[in-house]
Design an enzyme around this catalytic site. Structure first.
Site, short mmCIF file in Angstrom:
data_model
loop_
_atom_site.label_atom_id
_atom_site.label_comp_id
_atom_site.label_asym_id
_atom_site.label_seq_id
_atom_site.Cartn_x
_atom_site.Cartn_y
_atom_site.Cartn_z
N LYS A 1 -1.28 -7.51 -9.21
CA LYS A 1 -2.24 -7.57 -8.10
C LYS A 1 -1.85 -6.43 -7.16
CE LYS A 1 -3.02 -8.51 -4.34
NZ LYS A 1 -3.43 -7.47 -3.37
N GLU B 1 9.12 -3.86 13.07
CA GLU B 1 8.95 -2.75 12.12
C GLU B 1 7.65 -2.05 12.48
OE1 GLU B 1 7.92 -3.74 8.02
OE2 GLU B 1 9.08 -2.02 7.31
N SER C 1 5.35 -6.91 3.26
CA SER C 1 5.87 -7.24 4.59
C SER C 1 6.68 -8.54 4.57
CB SER C 1 4.71 -7.37 5.56
OG SER C 1 3.90 -8.45 5.17
N CYS D 1 9.43 1.86 3.25
CA CYS D 1 10.29 0.72 3.61
C CYS D 1 11.71 1.19 3.86
CB CYS D 1 10.28 -0.31 2.50
SG CYS D 1 11.04 0.27 1.00
N PHE E 1 0.81 -1.23 0.00
CA PHE E 1 0.00 0.00 0.00
C PHE E 1 0.84 1.28 0.00
CE2 PHE E 1 0.95 -0.04 4.54
CZ PHE E 1 1.10 1.30 4.82
N GLU F 1 -4.87 -3.93 -2.05
CA GLU F 1 -6.33 -3.75 -1.98
C GLU F 1 -6.69 -2.52 -1.14
OE1 GLU F 1 -4.43 -5.78 -0.46
OE2 GLU F 1 -5.26 -6.63 1.38
P1 NAD Z 1 1.57 -6.60 3.02
O1 NAD Z 1 2.60 -7.66 3.07
O2 NAD Z 1 0.48 -6.63 4.02
O3 NAD Z 1 0.84 -6.62 1.59
C1 NAD Z 1 1.57 -6.69 0.40
C2 NAD Z 1 0.75 -7.43 -0.64
O4 NAD Z 1 0.52 -8.77 -0.21
C3 NAD Z 1 -0.63 -6.80 -0.88
O5 NAD Z 1 -0.87 -6.79 -2.26
C4 NAD Z 1 -1.57 -7.72 -0.12
O6 NAD Z 1 -2.83 -7.82 -0.72
C5 NAD Z 1 -0.88 -9.06 -0.18
N1 NAD Z 1 -1.16 -9.89 1.00
C6 NAD Z 1 -1.50 -9.44 2.25
N2 NAD Z 1 -1.64 -10.49 3.09
C7 NAD Z 1 -1.40 -11.61 2.38
C8 NAD Z 1 -1.35 -12.99 2.69
N3 NAD Z 1 -1.61 -13.43 3.92
N4 NAD Z 1 -1.02 -13.86 1.72
C9 NAD Z 1 -0.75 -13.44 0.47
N5 NAD Z 1 -0.76 -12.12 0.11
C10 NAD Z 1 -1.08 -11.22 1.04
O7 NAD Z 1 2.36 -5.21 3.03
P2 NAD Z 1 1.76 -3.74 3.16
O8 NAD Z 1 1.26 -3.54 4.54
O9 NAD Z 1 0.86 -3.45 2.02
O10 NAD Z 1 3.10 -2.87 2.95
C11 NAD Z 1 3.97 -2.52 3.98
C12 NAD Z 1 5.14 -3.46 4.04
O11 NAD Z 1 5.83 -3.50 2.81
C13 NAD Z 1 6.19 -3.02 5.06
O12 NAD Z 1 6.66 -4.15 5.75
C14 NAD Z 1 7.30 -2.42 4.21
O13 NAD Z 1 8.58 -2.43 4.78
C15 NAD Z 1 7.23 -3.31 3.02
N6 NAD Z 1 7.84 -2.68 1.86
C16 NAD Z 1 9.05 -3.15 1.45
C17 NAD Z 1 9.68 -2.55 0.38
C18 NAD Z 1 11.03 -3.02 -0.09
O14 NAD Z 1 11.41 -2.66 -1.19
N7 NAD Z 1 11.76 -3.80 0.68
C19 NAD Z 1 9.06 -1.47 -0.28
C20 NAD Z 1 7.81 -1.05 0.16
C21 NAD Z 1 7.20 -1.66 1.23
#
Ligand code: NAD
Length: 508
Positions: free
Chosen positions: A185, A393, A238, A293, A161, A188
Protein backbone atom coordinates in the site's frame (compact mmCIF):
# COMPACT_ATOMS: atom_id res chain seq x y z
CA UNK A 1 -2.43 -2.58 -19.27
CA UNK A 2 0.31 -0.36 -17.83
CA UNK A 3 0.38 0.67 -14.16
CA UNK A 4 1.73 4.09 -15.08
CA UNK A 5 -0.40 6.78 -16.67
CA UNK A 6 0.89 7.08 -20.21
CA UNK A 7 0.92 10.85 -20.62
CA UNK A 8 -0.43 13.89 -18.84
CA UNK A 9 -1.61 15.08 -22.23
CA UNK A 10 -4.21 12.33 -22.34
CA UNK A 11 -7.76 13.52 -22.85
CA UNK A 12 -8.62 12.88 -19.24
CA UNK A 13 -6.33 12.66 -16.23
CA UNK A 14 -4.63 9.27 -16.19
CA UNK A 15 -5.41 6.87 -13.37
CA UNK A 16 -3.15 4.72 -11.24
CA UNK A 17 -3.99 1.03 -11.35
CA UNK A 18 -4.22 -1.61 -8.68
CA UNK A 19 -2.19 -4.80 -9.11
CA UNK A 20 -4.27 -7.83 -8.25
CA UNK A 21 -3.35 -11.39 -9.18
CA UNK A 22 -0.84 -10.29 -11.81
CA UNK A 23 -3.16 -7.82 -13.57
CA UNK A 24 -2.98 -4.03 -13.45
CA UNK A 25 -6.65 -3.15 -13.03
CA UNK A 26 -8.72 0.00 -12.80
CA UNK A 27 -10.34 0.46 -9.40
CA UNK A 28 -14.11 0.68 -9.19
CA UNK A 29 -13.79 3.12 -6.28
CA UNK A 30 -15.79 6.32 -6.05
CA UNK A 31 -13.05 7.95 -3.99
CA UNK A 32 -10.01 9.34 -5.82
CA UNK A 33 -7.20 11.75 -5.04
CA UNK A 34 -5.10 13.91 -7.36
CA UNK A 35 -1.37 13.38 -7.57
CA UNK A 36 0.04 16.87 -7.87
CA UNK A 37 3.45 18.12 -9.00
CA UNK A 38 4.63 20.14 -5.97
CA UNK A 39 6.68 22.54 -8.10
CA UNK A 40 3.86 23.45 -10.50
CA UNK A 41 0.55 22.15 -9.02
CA UNK A 42 -0.04 20.27 -12.29
CA UNK A 43 -2.29 17.26 -11.71
CA UNK A 44 -0.25 14.28 -12.93
CA UNK A 45 -2.73 11.50 -12.29
CA UNK A 46 -5.49 10.30 -10.01
CA UNK A 47 -5.11 7.52 -7.48
CA UNK A 48 -8.04 5.47 -6.20
CA UNK A 49 -8.85 4.61 -2.61
CA UNK A 50 -9.42 0.92 -3.24
CA UNK A 51 -12.71 -0.63 -2.14
CA UNK A 52 -12.89 -3.21 0.64
CA UNK A 53 -13.60 -5.90 -1.97
CA UNK A 54 -10.50 -4.93 -3.98
CA UNK A 55 -8.28 -5.07 -0.90
CA UNK A 56 -9.74 -8.43 0.02
CA UNK A 57 -9.14 -9.68 -3.53
CA UNK A 58 -5.49 -8.54 -3.38
CA UNK A 59 -4.89 -10.36 -0.10
CA UNK A 60 -6.68 -13.48 -1.32
CA UNK A 61 -4.62 -13.50 -4.50
CA UNK A 62 -1.45 -13.29 -2.38
CA UNK A 63 -2.75 -16.04 -0.13
CA UNK A 64 -3.48 -18.33 -3.07
CA UNK A 65 -0.10 -17.64 -4.70
CA UNK A 66 1.76 -18.50 -1.49
CA UNK A 67 1.03 -22.22 -1.83
CA UNK A 68 3.26 -22.50 -4.89
CA UNK A 69 5.67 -19.64 -4.26
CA UNK A 70 6.84 -21.02 -0.91
CA UNK A 71 8.01 -24.20 -2.59
CA UNK A 72 9.72 -22.36 -5.47
CA UNK A 73 13.47 -23.05 -5.27
CA UNK A 74 15.71 -20.38 -3.79
CA UNK A 75 17.67 -20.20 -7.05
CA UNK A 76 14.52 -19.38 -9.02
CA UNK A 77 13.57 -16.67 -6.54
CA UNK A 78 16.97 -15.04 -6.49
CA UNK A 79 17.33 -15.13 -10.28
CA UNK A 80 14.19 -12.96 -10.47
CA UNK A 81 15.94 -10.50 -8.16
CA UNK A 82 19.06 -10.60 -10.33
CA UNK A 83 16.95 -9.64 -13.34
CA UNK A 84 15.06 -7.06 -11.25
CA UNK A 85 18.19 -5.23 -10.12
CA UNK A 86 19.37 -5.00 -13.74
CA UNK A 87 16.01 -3.59 -14.85
CA UNK A 88 15.95 -0.99 -12.05
CA UNK A 89 19.46 0.13 -13.01
CA UNK A 90 18.44 0.42 -16.67
CA UNK A 91 15.27 2.42 -15.91
CA UNK A 92 16.66 4.61 -13.14
CA UNK A 93 16.76 7.92 -15.07
CA UNK A 94 13.19 7.45 -16.31
CA UNK A 95 11.83 6.59 -12.86
CA UNK A 96 13.79 9.45 -11.25
CA UNK A 97 11.92 11.88 -13.52
CA UNK A 98 8.57 10.45 -12.42
CA UNK A 99 9.70 10.65 -8.79
CA UNK A 100 10.80 14.28 -9.04
CA UNK A 101 7.56 15.23 -10.78
CA UNK A 102 5.35 13.76 -8.08
CA UNK A 103 7.50 14.27 -4.95
CA UNK A 104 9.58 17.35 -5.66
CA UNK A 105 13.11 16.26 -4.71
CA UNK A 106 15.92 17.06 -7.11
CA UNK A 107 16.68 14.64 -9.95
CA UNK A 108 20.05 13.52 -8.49
CA UNK A 109 18.35 12.97 -5.13
CA UNK A 110 15.57 11.02 -6.84
CA UNK A 111 18.24 8.77 -8.39
CA UNK A 112 19.70 8.38 -4.89
CA UNK A 113 16.26 7.35 -3.59
CA UNK A 114 16.07 4.63 -6.24
CA UNK A 115 19.71 3.63 -5.80
CA UNK A 116 19.37 3.02 -2.06
CA UNK A 117 16.44 0.73 -2.85
CA UNK A 118 18.36 -0.95 -5.64
CA UNK A 119 21.05 -1.87 -3.12
CA UNK A 120 18.44 -3.82 -1.15
CA UNK A 121 17.43 -5.70 -4.30
CA UNK A 122 21.11 -6.50 -4.92
CA UNK A 123 21.34 -7.82 -1.37
CA UNK A 124 18.19 -9.91 -1.92
CA UNK A 125 20.23 -11.84 -4.51
CA UNK A 126 22.25 -13.29 -1.57
CA UNK A 127 19.20 -15.00 -0.12
CA UNK A 128 20.86 -18.40 -0.63
CA UNK A 129 23.17 -17.67 2.28
CA UNK A 130 20.92 -15.23 4.19
CA UNK A 131 18.13 -17.74 4.72
CA UNK A 132 20.32 -20.64 5.88
CA UNK A 133 19.25 -22.55 8.94
CA UNK A 134 21.47 -24.04 11.65
CA UNK A 135 22.42 -27.66 12.26
CA UNK A 136 23.81 -29.39 15.35
CA UNK A 137 24.80 -33.01 15.00
CA UNK A 138 24.45 -35.50 17.85
CA UNK A 139 22.70 -33.30 20.39
CA UNK A 140 21.87 -36.69 22.00
CA UNK A 141 22.63 -40.26 20.91
CA UNK A 142 21.91 -40.31 17.14
CA UNK A 143 19.80 -37.19 17.49
CA UNK A 144 20.34 -34.06 15.35
CA UNK A 145 18.70 -30.66 15.71
CA UNK A 146 18.33 -28.20 12.87
CA UNK A 147 16.36 -25.10 12.01
CA UNK A 148 14.39 -24.19 8.91
CA UNK A 149 13.73 -20.53 8.12
CA UNK A 150 10.31 -20.72 6.48
CA UNK A 151 8.31 -17.88 4.91
CA UNK A 152 5.29 -16.59 6.82
CA UNK A 153 2.66 -16.26 4.09
CA UNK A 154 1.09 -12.96 3.05
CA UNK A 155 3.06 -9.92 4.23
CA UNK A 156 1.88 -6.33 3.74
CA UNK A 157 3.79 -3.07 3.44
CA UNK A 158 2.61 0.49 4.09
CA UNK A 159 4.96 3.23 2.89
CA UNK A 160 5.39 7.01 3.32
CA UNK A 161 5.66 9.76 0.73
CA UNK A 162 9.25 10.81 1.33
CA UNK A 163 11.07 7.83 -0.26
CA UNK A 164 8.60 6.40 -2.78
CA UNK A 165 11.31 4.22 -4.33
CA UNK A 166 13.64 3.21 -1.50
CA UNK A 167 11.10 2.29 1.14
CA UNK A 168 8.87 0.00 -0.95
CA UNK A 169 12.16 -1.62 -2.06
CA UNK A 170 13.13 -2.13 1.59
CA UNK A 171 10.04 -4.31 1.84
CA UNK A 172 8.68 -6.39 -1.01
CA UNK A 173 11.93 -7.70 -2.60
CA UNK A 174 13.17 -9.12 0.72
CA UNK A 175 9.74 -10.49 1.67
CA UNK A 176 9.29 -12.15 -1.72
CA UNK A 177 12.77 -13.56 -2.01
CA UNK A 178 12.25 -15.24 1.38
CA UNK A 179 9.23 -17.06 -0.15
CA UNK A 180 6.40 -14.82 1.07
CA UNK A 181 3.76 -13.13 -1.03
CA UNK A 182 3.08 -9.43 -0.64
CA UNK A 183 0.47 -6.68 -0.69
CA UNK A 184 1.90 -3.18 -0.94
CA UNK A 185 0.00 0.00 0.00
CA UNK A 186 2.16 2.89 -1.29
CA UNK A 187 1.79 6.51 -0.20
CA UNK A 188 -1.28 7.99 -1.84
CA UNK A 189 0.67 11.24 -2.32
CA UNK A 190 3.24 9.89 -4.78
CA UNK A 191 2.55 6.31 -5.94
CA UNK A 192 3.71 6.76 -9.57
CA UNK A 193 7.40 5.97 -9.10
CA UNK A 194 6.49 3.09 -6.79
CA UNK A 195 4.23 1.70 -9.53
CA UNK A 196 7.01 2.05 -12.10
CA UNK A 197 9.17 -0.14 -9.85
CA UNK A 198 6.32 -2.61 -9.37
CA UNK A 199 5.94 -2.90 -13.15
CA UNK A 200 9.61 -3.76 -13.44
CA UNK A 201 9.24 -6.45 -10.75
CA UNK A 202 6.52 -8.08 -12.85
CA UNK A 203 8.72 -7.76 -15.94
CA UNK A 204 11.55 -9.43 -13.98
CA UNK A 205 9.34 -12.48 -13.50
CA UNK A 206 7.59 -12.09 -10.15
CA UNK A 207 4.71 -14.55 -10.67
CA UNK A 208 1.02 -13.77 -10.66
CA UNK A 209 -0.31 -13.03 -7.16
CA UNK A 210 3.11 -12.95 -5.49
CA UNK A 211 3.14 -9.13 -5.51
CA UNK A 212 -0.09 -7.11 -5.29
CA UNK A 213 -0.68 -3.39 -4.87
CA UNK A 214 -3.66 -1.55 -3.42
CA UNK A 215 -4.01 2.19 -2.95
CA UNK A 216 -5.73 4.26 -0.32
CA UNK A 217 -5.41 5.70 3.16
CA UNK A 218 -6.59 4.71 6.62
CA UNK A 219 -9.31 2.32 5.48
CA UNK A 220 -6.95 0.36 3.24
CA UNK A 221 -4.31 0.25 5.97
CA UNK A 222 -6.77 -0.88 8.61
CA UNK A 223 -8.12 -3.57 6.30
CA UNK A 224 -4.60 -4.97 5.80
CA UNK A 225 -3.83 -4.81 9.54
CA UNK A 226 -6.91 -6.85 10.37
CA UNK A 227 -7.21 -9.27 7.43
CA UNK A 228 -7.22 -12.92 8.48
CA UNK A 229 -4.70 -13.92 5.80
CA UNK A 230 -2.09 -11.21 6.48
CA UNK A 231 0.69 -12.54 8.68
CA UNK A 232 3.06 -9.59 8.95
CA UNK A 233 2.98 -5.82 8.49
CA UNK A 234 5.92 -3.57 7.64
CA UNK A 235 5.13 0.10 8.22
CA UNK A 236 7.22 3.22 7.62
CA UNK A 237 5.74 6.65 8.30
CA UNK A 238 4.78 9.05 11.06
CA UNK A 239 4.72 8.20 14.74
CA UNK A 240 0.97 8.68 15.14
CA UNK A 241 0.09 6.36 12.27
CA UNK A 242 2.87 3.89 13.04
CA UNK A 243 1.67 3.53 16.61
CA UNK A 244 -1.88 2.94 15.39
CA UNK A 245 -0.71 0.34 12.85
CA UNK A 246 1.47 -1.44 15.41
CA UNK A 247 -1.33 -1.58 17.97
CA UNK A 248 -4.09 -2.62 15.57
CA UNK A 249 -2.07 -5.25 13.71
CA UNK A 250 -0.60 -6.69 16.93
CA UNK A 251 -4.07 -6.99 18.39
CA UNK A 252 -4.94 -9.05 15.34
CA UNK A 253 -2.01 -11.37 15.85
CA UNK A 254 0.28 -10.01 13.14
CA UNK A 255 4.02 -9.67 13.36
CA UNK A 256 4.69 -5.91 13.00
CA UNK A 257 7.66 -3.63 12.38
CA UNK A 258 6.91 0.09 12.56
CA UNK A 259 9.54 2.67 11.64
CA UNK A 260 8.37 6.11 12.63
CA UNK A 261 9.15 9.80 13.10
CA UNK A 262 12.35 11.40 14.26
CA UNK A 263 14.17 14.43 15.58
CA UNK A 264 17.78 13.80 14.66
CA UNK A 265 20.49 15.74 16.47
CA UNK A 266 23.96 16.63 15.22
CA UNK A 267 26.41 17.27 18.05
CA UNK A 268 29.34 19.49 17.08
CA UNK A 269 32.53 19.56 19.14
CA UNK A 270 34.91 22.52 18.74
CA UNK A 271 37.72 20.24 17.46
CA UNK A 272 35.66 19.14 14.44
CA UNK A 273 36.79 19.91 10.89
CA UNK A 274 34.81 23.14 10.55
CA UNK A 275 34.26 23.33 6.81
CA UNK A 276 33.30 19.66 6.47
CA UNK A 277 30.97 19.90 9.44
CA UNK A 278 29.17 22.99 8.16
CA UNK A 279 28.77 21.34 4.75
CA UNK A 280 27.37 18.23 6.40
CA UNK A 281 24.90 20.19 8.55
CA UNK A 282 23.59 22.20 5.62
CA UNK A 283 23.31 19.12 3.38
CA UNK A 284 21.64 16.91 5.99
CA UNK A 285 19.39 19.66 7.34
CA UNK A 286 18.10 21.08 4.08
CA UNK A 287 18.58 18.29 1.48
CA UNK A 288 15.27 16.86 0.23
CA UNK A 289 13.74 20.01 1.83
CA UNK A 290 14.28 18.38 5.23
CA UNK A 291 11.80 15.61 4.38
CA UNK A 292 14.03 12.68 5.31
CA UNK A 293 13.40 10.61 8.40
CA UNK A 294 17.16 10.79 8.97
CA UNK A 295 17.48 14.52 8.18
CA UNK A 296 19.41 16.52 10.73
CA UNK A 297 16.83 18.72 12.42
CA UNK A 298 18.61 19.79 15.62
CA UNK A 299 22.17 21.11 15.83
CA UNK A 300 23.81 21.01 19.25
CA UNK A 301 26.84 23.29 19.32
CA UNK A 302 29.20 22.35 22.14
CA UNK A 303 31.48 24.91 23.79
CA UNK A 304 33.43 27.11 21.37
CA UNK A 305 31.70 25.65 18.30
CA UNK A 306 28.85 28.04 19.21
CA UNK A 307 30.83 30.68 17.34
CA UNK A 308 30.19 28.80 14.08
CA UNK A 309 26.51 29.76 13.94
CA UNK A 310 26.98 32.79 11.61
CA UNK A 311 28.97 30.64 9.19
CA UNK A 312 26.26 27.96 9.24
CA UNK A 313 23.73 30.65 8.34
CA UNK A 314 25.96 31.91 5.51
CA UNK A 315 26.38 28.36 4.21
CA UNK A 316 22.61 27.82 4.23
CA UNK A 317 22.11 31.06 2.28
CA UNK A 318 24.16 29.66 -0.60
CA UNK A 319 21.69 26.80 -1.21
CA UNK A 320 19.54 27.17 -4.32
CA UNK A 321 15.80 26.72 -3.95
CA UNK A 322 14.19 25.71 -7.23
CA UNK A 323 12.21 22.99 -8.98
CA UNK A 324 13.83 19.57 -8.67
CA UNK A 325 14.13 19.34 -12.44
CA UNK A 326 16.32 22.47 -12.72
CA UNK A 327 20.08 21.91 -12.81
CA UNK A 328 21.93 23.08 -9.72
CA UNK A 329 18.92 22.93 -7.39
CA UNK A 330 19.73 22.13 -3.77
CA UNK A 331 16.26 22.36 -2.27
CA UNK A 332 13.08 21.44 -4.12
CA UNK A 333 9.52 22.12 -2.99
CA UNK A 334 7.90 20.32 -0.06
CA UNK A 335 5.46 17.64 -1.06
CA UNK A 336 2.11 19.45 -0.77
CA UNK A 337 0.47 22.77 -0.05
CA UNK A 338 -0.78 21.37 3.27
CA UNK A 339 2.77 20.29 4.22
CA UNK A 340 3.93 23.82 3.39
CA UNK A 341 1.21 25.36 5.54
CA UNK A 342 2.09 23.06 8.44
CA UNK A 343 5.79 23.94 8.24
CA UNK A 344 5.09 27.68 7.95
CA UNK A 345 2.84 27.52 10.99
CA UNK A 346 5.59 25.75 12.98
CA UNK A 347 8.08 28.44 11.96
CA UNK A 348 5.56 31.04 13.16
CA UNK A 349 5.27 29.14 16.42
CA UNK A 350 9.04 29.26 16.87
CA UNK A 351 9.01 33.04 16.54
CA UNK A 352 6.02 33.30 18.87
CA UNK A 353 7.69 31.16 21.53
CA UNK A 354 10.81 33.33 21.53
CA UNK A 355 13.44 31.52 19.46
CA UNK A 356 15.72 33.73 17.33
CA UNK A 357 14.98 33.40 13.60
CA UNK A 358 18.50 33.60 12.15
CA UNK A 359 17.42 32.73 8.60
CA UNK A 360 13.82 33.01 7.39
CA UNK A 361 12.85 30.85 4.41
CA UNK A 362 9.16 31.70 4.47
CA UNK A 363 9.01 34.21 1.65
CA UNK A 364 11.16 32.55 -0.94
CA UNK A 365 10.12 33.21 -4.56
CA UNK A 366 11.09 30.90 -7.40
CA UNK A 367 10.73 32.56 -10.83
CA UNK A 368 8.82 30.36 -13.24
CA UNK A 369 7.44 28.23 -10.40
CA UNK A 370 5.36 30.79 -8.51
CA UNK A 371 2.80 28.17 -7.51
CA UNK A 372 5.38 25.74 -6.07
CA UNK A 373 5.43 24.66 -2.41
CA UNK A 374 8.83 26.21 -1.75
CA UNK A 375 10.32 27.03 1.63
CA UNK A 376 13.89 28.28 1.85
CA UNK A 377 16.40 27.13 4.45
CA UNK A 378 15.36 28.33 7.88
CA UNK A 379 17.50 28.44 11.03
CA UNK A 380 16.51 29.15 14.63
CA UNK A 381 18.92 29.77 17.49
CA UNK A 382 18.28 30.28 21.20
CA UNK A 383 15.99 27.27 21.10
CA UNK A 384 14.97 25.51 24.31
CA UNK A 385 13.82 21.93 24.70
CA UNK A 386 10.33 23.08 25.70
CA UNK A 387 9.65 24.91 22.42
CA UNK A 388 7.31 23.36 19.87
CA UNK A 389 9.99 23.62 17.15
CA UNK A 390 12.17 21.33 19.31
CA UNK A 391 9.53 18.86 20.45
CA UNK A 392 7.81 18.44 17.05
CA UNK A 393 9.12 16.74 13.92
CA UNK A 394 8.89 19.66 11.47
CA UNK A 395 9.77 17.59 8.36
CA UNK A 396 10.78 20.68 6.39
CA UNK A 397 13.96 22.71 5.71
CA UNK A 398 14.23 24.02 9.26
CA UNK A 399 17.23 23.62 11.57
CA UNK A 400 16.96 24.43 15.27
CA UNK A 401 20.21 25.20 17.06
CA UNK A 402 20.88 24.65 20.75
CA UNK A 403 24.09 25.27 22.66
CA UNK A 404 25.58 23.37 25.61
CA UNK A 405 28.95 23.70 27.36
CA UNK A 406 30.11 20.05 27.36
CA UNK A 407 29.87 16.74 25.52
CA UNK A 408 28.29 15.16 28.60
CA UNK A 409 25.49 17.70 28.49
CA UNK A 410 25.01 17.17 24.77
CA UNK A 411 24.67 13.41 25.31
CA UNK A 412 22.18 13.95 28.14
CA UNK A 413 20.14 16.34 25.96
CA UNK A 414 19.95 13.90 23.06
CA UNK A 415 19.08 11.01 25.37
CA UNK A 416 16.21 13.00 26.91
CA UNK A 417 14.57 13.44 23.49
CA UNK A 418 12.00 10.67 22.98
CA UNK A 419 13.02 9.88 19.38
CA UNK A 420 15.85 7.48 18.55
CA UNK A 421 16.28 7.33 14.78
CA UNK A 422 19.68 8.88 14.09
CA UNK A 423 22.36 11.11 15.57
CA UNK A 424 25.66 12.54 14.35
CA UNK A 425 28.81 13.54 16.18
CA UNK A 426 31.36 15.86 14.58
CA UNK A 427 34.82 15.69 16.11
CA UNK A 428 38.44 14.80 15.41
CA UNK A 429 38.76 13.06 18.79
CA UNK A 430 38.62 9.26 18.78
CA UNK A 431 38.14 9.25 22.55
CA UNK A 432 35.14 11.59 22.32
CA UNK A 433 33.66 9.52 19.50
CA UNK A 434 34.09 6.29 21.45
CA UNK A 435 32.45 7.77 24.53
CA UNK A 436 29.60 9.12 22.38
CA UNK A 437 28.86 5.86 20.57
CA UNK A 438 28.81 4.03 23.87
CA UNK A 439 26.64 6.45 25.88
CA UNK A 440 24.22 7.78 23.29
CA UNK A 441 20.81 6.08 23.32
CA UNK A 442 20.02 6.36 19.61
CA UNK A 443 19.79 3.44 17.20
CA UNK A 444 21.91 4.83 14.34
CA UNK A 445 25.05 6.84 15.04
CA UNK A 446 27.14 8.76 12.54
CA UNK A 447 30.66 9.87 13.37
CA UNK A 448 31.46 12.71 10.99
CA UNK A 449 28.62 11.24 8.92
CA UNK A 450 25.46 13.33 9.01
CA UNK A 451 22.92 10.76 7.74
CA UNK A 452 24.06 7.36 9.02
CA UNK A 453 21.64 5.11 7.15
CA UNK A 454 23.28 1.67 7.07
CA UNK A 455 23.89 -0.16 3.79
CA UNK A 456 21.67 -3.21 3.22
CA UNK A 457 24.08 -5.84 4.61
CA UNK A 458 23.32 -4.22 7.96
CA UNK A 459 19.80 -3.26 9.05
CA UNK A 460 18.02 0.02 9.68
CA UNK A 461 18.13 0.22 13.46
CA UNK A 462 16.21 3.28 14.65
CA UNK A 463 15.20 2.96 18.28
CA UNK A 464 13.03 4.22 21.13
CA UNK A 465 10.25 6.60 19.95
CA UNK A 466 11.23 6.10 16.30
CA UNK A 467 10.43 2.40 16.22
CA UNK A 468 7.97 -0.18 17.44
CA UNK A 469 8.74 -3.86 17.09
CA UNK A 470 12.01 -5.65 17.38
CA UNK A 471 13.45 -6.37 13.95
CA UNK A 472 14.25 -3.57 11.49
CA UNK A 473 14.00 -3.26 7.71
CA UNK A 474 16.45 -4.98 5.33
CA UNK A 475 19.68 -6.80 6.17
CA UNK A 476 19.79 -9.91 8.34
CA UNK A 477 17.09 -8.57 10.66
CA UNK A 478 14.49 -8.46 7.93
CA UNK A 479 15.22 -12.05 6.91
CA UNK A 480 14.33 -12.95 10.50
CA UNK A 481 11.26 -10.72 10.32
CA UNK A 482 9.98 -12.30 7.12
CA UNK A 483 10.62 -15.89 8.21
CA UNK A 484 9.52 -18.21 10.96
CA UNK A 485 12.15 -20.43 12.55
CA UNK A 486 11.11 -24.04 12.77
CA UNK A 487 13.38 -26.24 14.89
CA UNK A 488 13.48 -29.93 14.04
CA UNK A 489 14.91 -32.54 16.40
CA UNK A 490 15.31 -35.84 14.56
CA UNK A 491 16.44 -39.36 15.24
CA UNK A 492 16.79 -42.04 12.61
CA UNK A 493 17.11 -45.70 13.50
CA UNK A 494 19.56 -47.71 11.45
CA UNK A 495 18.26 -50.94 12.92
CA UNK A 496 14.56 -51.90 12.79
CA UNK A 497 15.00 -53.93 15.97
CA UNK A 498 16.13 -50.99 18.15
CA UNK A 499 13.94 -50.76 21.23
CA UNK A 500 14.80 -48.33 24.04
CA UNK A 501 11.71 -49.20 26.03
CA UNK A 502 9.28 -46.60 27.39
CA UNK A 503 10.97 -43.56 28.96
CA UNK A 504 8.79 -41.20 31.04
CA UNK A 505 11.58 -38.81 32.05
CA UNK A 506 12.42 -35.60 30.21
CA UNK A 507 15.80 -36.65 28.76
CA UNK A 508 16.15 -37.48 25.08
P1 NAD B 1 2.16 9.06 7.24
O1 NAD B 1 2.24 8.36 8.55
O2 NAD B 1 1.22 10.18 7.09
O3 NAD B 1 1.77 8.00 6.10
C1 NAD B 1 2.42 6.76 6.01
C2 NAD B 1 1.44 5.74 5.43
O4 NAD B 1 0.35 5.58 6.33
C3 NAD B 1 0.85 6.16 4.09
O5 NAD B 1 0.84 5.03 3.25
C4 NAD B 1 -0.54 6.64 4.44
O6 NAD B 1 -1.48 6.40 3.43
C5 NAD B 1 -0.89 5.82 5.67
N1 NAD B 1 -1.79 6.55 6.58
C6 NAD B 1 -1.90 7.90 6.72
N2 NAD B 1 -2.78 8.20 7.69
C7 NAD B 1 -3.25 7.03 8.17
C8 NAD B 1 -4.15 6.67 9.21
N3 NAD B 1 -4.79 7.61 9.92
N4 NAD B 1 -4.37 5.37 9.46
C9 NAD B 1 -3.74 4.42 8.75
N5 NAD B 1 -2.84 4.69 7.76
C10 NAD B 1 -2.60 5.97 7.47
O7 NAD B 1 3.66 9.48 6.88
P2 NAD B 1 4.16 10.39 5.68
O8 NAD B 1 3.75 11.80 5.92
O9 NAD B 1 3.82 9.76 4.38
O10 NAD B 1 5.76 10.26 5.86
C11 NAD B 1 6.51 11.08 6.69
C12 NAD B 1 6.77 10.43 8.02
O11 NAD B 1 7.40 9.17 7.86
C13 NAD B 1 7.71 11.24 8.90
O12 NAD B 1 7.25 11.21 10.22
C14 NAD B 1 9.04 10.50 8.79
O13 NAD B 1 9.92 10.66 9.87
C15 NAD B 1 8.54 9.09 8.70
N6 NAD B 1 9.55 8.22 8.12
C16 NAD B 1 10.19 7.36 8.95
C17 NAD B 1 11.18 6.54 8.44
C18 NAD B 1 11.94 5.59 9.33
O14 NAD B 1 12.59 4.70 8.80
N7 NAD B 1 11.88 5.73 10.64
C19 NAD B 1 11.50 6.60 7.07
C20 NAD B 1 10.80 7.48 6.26
C21 NAD B 1 9.82 8.29 6.79
Amino acid sequence: MSAIPSTAAAAKTPTVKLLINGEFVESSSNEWRDIVNPATQEVLARVPFATAAEIDAAVRSAHAAFAQWKTTPIGTRLRIMLKYQALIREHMPRIAKILTAEQGKTLPDAEGDIFRGLEVVEHACSIGTLQLGEFAENVAGAVDTYTLRQPLGVCAGITPFNFPAMIPLWMFPMAIVCGNTFVLKPSEQDPLSTMALVELAIEAGVPRGVLNVVHGGKEAVDALCTHEHVKAISFVGSTAVGTHVYTLASQHGKRVQSMMGAKNHAVVLPDANKEQTLNALAGAGFGAAGQRCMATSVVVLVGASQQWLPELVEKAKTLKVNAGTEAGTDIGPVVSTSAKERILSLIGKGVEEGATLELDGRNVKVPGYEQGNFIGPTIFSNVTTEMTIYTTEIFGPVLVVLSVPTLDEAIALVNRNPFGNGVGLFTQSGAAARKFQSEIDIGQVGINIPIPVPVPYFSFTGSRGSKLGDLGPYGKQVVQFYTQTKTVTARWFDDATTNDGVNTTISL
